[in-house]
Motif scaffolding. Structure first.
Motif, PDB file in Angstrom:
ATOM      1  N   ALA A  84       0.831  -1.213   0.000  1.00 21.84           N
ATOM      2  CA  ALA A  84       0.000   0.000   0.000  1.00 21.84           C
ATOM      3  C   ALA A  84       0.861   1.257   0.000  1.00 21.84           C
ATOM      4  N   LEU A  85       1.920   1.270   0.808  1.00 20.47           N
ATOM      5  CA  LEU A  85       2.818   2.422   0.834  1.00 20.47           C
ATOM      6  C   LEU A  85       3.517   2.606  -0.513  1.00 20.47           C
ATOM      7  N   TYR A  86       3.918   1.510  -1.140  1.00 23.23           N
ATOM      8  CA  TYR A  86       4.612   1.596  -2.427  1.00 23.23           C
ATOM      9  C   TYR A  86       3.682   2.127  -3.519  1.00 23.23           C
ATOM     10  N   THR A  95      15.363  -1.099   0.835  1.00 19.09           N
ATOM     11  CA  THR A  95      15.937  -0.817   2.153  1.00 19.09           C
ATOM     12  C   THR A  95      14.845  -0.643   3.204  1.00 19.09           C
ATOM     13  N   ALA A  96      13.742  -0.014   2.811  1.00 20.72           N
ATOM     14  CA  ALA A  96      12.628   0.128   3.749  1.00 20.72           C
ATOM     15  C   ALA A  96      12.030  -1.224   4.115  1.00 20.72           C
ATOM     16  N   TRP A  97      11.968  -2.153   3.175  1.00 17.53           N
ATOM     17  CA  TRP A  97      11.440  -3.485   3.478  1.00 17.53           C
ATOM     18  C   TRP A  97      12.374  -4.242   4.418  1.00 17.53           C
ATOM     19  N   ALA A 103       6.949   2.508 -12.475  1.00 19.33           N
ATOM     20  CA  ALA A 103       7.611   1.821 -11.363  1.00 19.33           C
ATOM     21  C   ALA A 103       7.230   0.357 -11.401  1.00 19.33           C
ATOM     22  N   GLU A 104       8.100  -0.468 -10.860  1.00 18.25           N
ATOM     23  CA  GLU A 104       7.833  -1.898 -10.816  1.00 18.25           C
ATOM     24  C   GLU A 104       6.700  -2.209  -9.839  1.00 18.25           C
ATOM     25  N   GLN A 105       6.188  -3.422  -9.932  1.00 19.05           N
ATOM     26  CA  GLN A 105       5.141  -3.846  -9.022  1.00 19.05           C
ATOM     27  C   GLN A 105       5.724  -4.085  -7.630  1.00 19.05           C
ATOM     28  N   PRO A 106       4.900  -3.890  -6.589  1.00 13.79           N
ATOM     29  CA  PRO A 106       5.415  -4.074  -5.218  1.00 13.79           C
ATOM     30  C   PRO A 106       5.974  -5.455  -4.951  1.00 13.79           C
ATOM     31  N   PRO A 109      10.018  -2.892  10.354  1.00 14.25           N
ATOM     32  CA  PRO A 109       9.498  -2.517  11.681  1.00 14.25           C
ATOM     33  C   PRO A 109       9.805  -1.069  12.046  1.00 14.25           C
ATOM     34  N   GLU A 110      10.991  -0.598  11.697  1.00 11.92           N
ATOM     35  CA  GLU A 110      11.330   0.793  11.986  1.00 11.92           C
ATOM     36  C   GLU A 110      10.543   1.749  11.107  1.00 11.92           C
ATOM     37  N   VAL A 111      10.403   1.425   9.813  1.00 10.55           N
ATOM     38  CA  VAL A 111       9.687   2.311   8.894  1.00 10.55           C
ATOM     39  C   VAL A 111       8.201   2.335   9.217  1.00 10.55           C
ATOM     40  N   ALA A 112       7.624   1.201   9.595  1.00 11.64           N
ATOM     41  CA  ALA A 112       6.194   1.154   9.891  1.00 11.64           C
ATOM     42  C   ALA A 112       5.838   1.999  11.105  1.00 11.64           C
ATOM     43  N   ARG A 113       6.735   2.106  12.072  1.00  8.93           N
ATOM     44  CA  ARG A 113       6.475   2.923  13.254  1.00  8.93           C
ATOM     45  C   ARG A 113       6.884   4.379  13.062  1.00  8.93           C
TER      46      ARG A 113
END
Length: 412
Positions: free
Chosen positions: A161-163, A194-196, A324-327, A200-204
């Motif tokens: 969803a974010l992508y 890198t976000a994936w 952009a590529e697919q997620p 946990p850090e990016v989601a918070r």
């Protein structure tokens, strides 16, 4: 002398959340504590920790804000969740209104209801049956239906969803920084990978899009990009001459000025957020923005107005067809890179351990000094062959055999 324990404080993110919930700015909170706004910003980011009297004042203020928030929630709870005994209240209100003003309501249903009470005795059971049928009719309409509970998303669904929400815009913004379509697309994909890896850090994080944007910009503006073979071959410029001139003007700016201009006039961030994302102070970010605007206005006077510049940047980014590529593809690519790095690290560790073990096995246990190589000695007389002594040798032997007298000097 023993020192008293420091006053406990909530985590930095909780401090910031409590301040924002109380609708206080950093300047207002700094005024109440007696420090500067920069100090409050450092406390909320976790770079520094308050000490002494400032720590006590800060902790007391945060406790007051927490108590106010708890009191506010306690007062709002009865309004959001009415008690079961108060449910008939909305039913009685509409029934009482027609009795007070019957001319304004077109429903005369409550008036003919008393008629069944005067019915003949042959049907005494019909009266109580007619009353409950007319009263509870408006009741289901007045009771609010419970809202369905929010469905919890899996990490993969949240990442997708974010992508899908931010990737297309980030690719267009990165194109303004680099002027290269493939490099912009690759930078955004690497940032999301890198976000994936740090999900946990990016989601918070308070602003996950900003986290990914900062990573993509850092990768796109890395000086190592110029050493790649693809960087030696220029890509075709935009078809529109105005877009081509604006893009060339942006690429002539220094990377820091270009990034500040894109964030402020392109993305629409305010000056403190731009300074925080570029890791600079607010005055430095303002100086870079002014210099970038002056450089653009010198070459394109029509873009001296910030509003016109913002519109032209948006048009330049939207005119390029950047996909952009697919997620799932991005996630699998990040997982492959993570597995490759993990295996490479394991292989390097195993090789290092094997080399160390071999060295320990074959290394000598004591020190052996090295043997110096032989060298030729010159000037030594040749060894004489055996035979009879000459007169001089005999005289010399006699002198040496005379005892202590041979040590006394003589004049010859």
């Amino acid at each position: 002398m023993t020192r008293s324990p420091a006053t406990p404080l909530p985590p930095p993110k909780a401090r910031r959340r409590m301040r924002e919930t109380a609708a206080l700015t950093q300047t207002q909170l700094a005024t109440r504590v007696g420090v500067t706004p920069g100090t409050v910003r450092a406390w909320e980011s976790g770079r520094t920790t308050p000490r002494g009297r400032k720590r006590e004042a800060y902790a007391k203020l945060l406790k007051t804000l927490a108590e106010e928030e708890a009191a506010r929630q306690a007062t709002q709870a009865p309004e959001r969740e009415p008690a079961p005994g108060a449910e008939p209240a909305p039913v009685r209100d509409p029934a009482s209104e027609p009795a007070a003003d019957p001319e304004t309501h077109a429903e005369p249903e409550p008036e003919p209801k008393p008629e069944p009470e005067s019915a003949p005795e042959s049907a005494p059971e019909s009266a109580p049956e007619s009353q409950p049928e007319s009263v509870p009719e408006p009741r289901p309409e007045s009771v609010p239906e419970p809202r369905p509970a929010p469905v919890a998303l899996t990490p993969a669904q949240a990442f997708d969803a974010l992508y899908e929400f931010s990737a297309p815009a980030l690719v267009r913004q990165t194109f303004l920084l680099t002027g290269r379509r493939e490099q912009a697309r690759e930078s955004v994909e690497r940032a999301f990978q890198t976000a994936w890896e740090h999900w946990p850090e990016v989601a918070r994080d308070r602003d996950p899009v900003g986290w990914v944007r900062a990573t993509a910009y850092e990768y796109a503006l890395s000086p190592w990009q110029r050493f790649r073979p693809r960087h030696r071959h220029p890509e075709p410029p935009p078809a529109d001459p105005g877009d081509r001139t604006l893009l060339n003007t942006l690429l002539r700016l220094p990377p820091r000025h270009r990034r500040t201009l894109v964030l402020y006039d392109g993305v629409g961030l305010d000056l403190p957020e731009t300074a925080a994302e570029t890791e600079a102070s607010t005055p430095a970010a303002a100086n870079r923005l002014l210099r970038a605007r002056e450089a653009v206005a010198d070459r394109l006077p029509a873009l001296a107005d910030p509003q016109v510049l913002h519109r032209r940047l948006a048009e330049l980014a939207s005119n390029e067809r950047l996909g952009a590529e697919q997620p799932p593809t991005v996630r699998r690519g990040g997982e492959r890179r993570a597995r490759f790095r993990t295996r490479a690290a394991i292989a390097f560790t195993v090789a290092l351990i094997g080399t160390t073990a071999l060295t320990v096995r074959t290394a000598p246990t004591h020190y052996e000094p090295p043997v110096s190589p032989g060298q030729a000695v010159h000037g030594v007389p040749p060894r004489a062959a055996q035979g009879a002594l000459s007169d001089e040798e005999l005289e010399l032997r006699d002198q040496l055999q005379d005892g202590p007298a041979r040590l006394s000097p003589r004049l010859e």
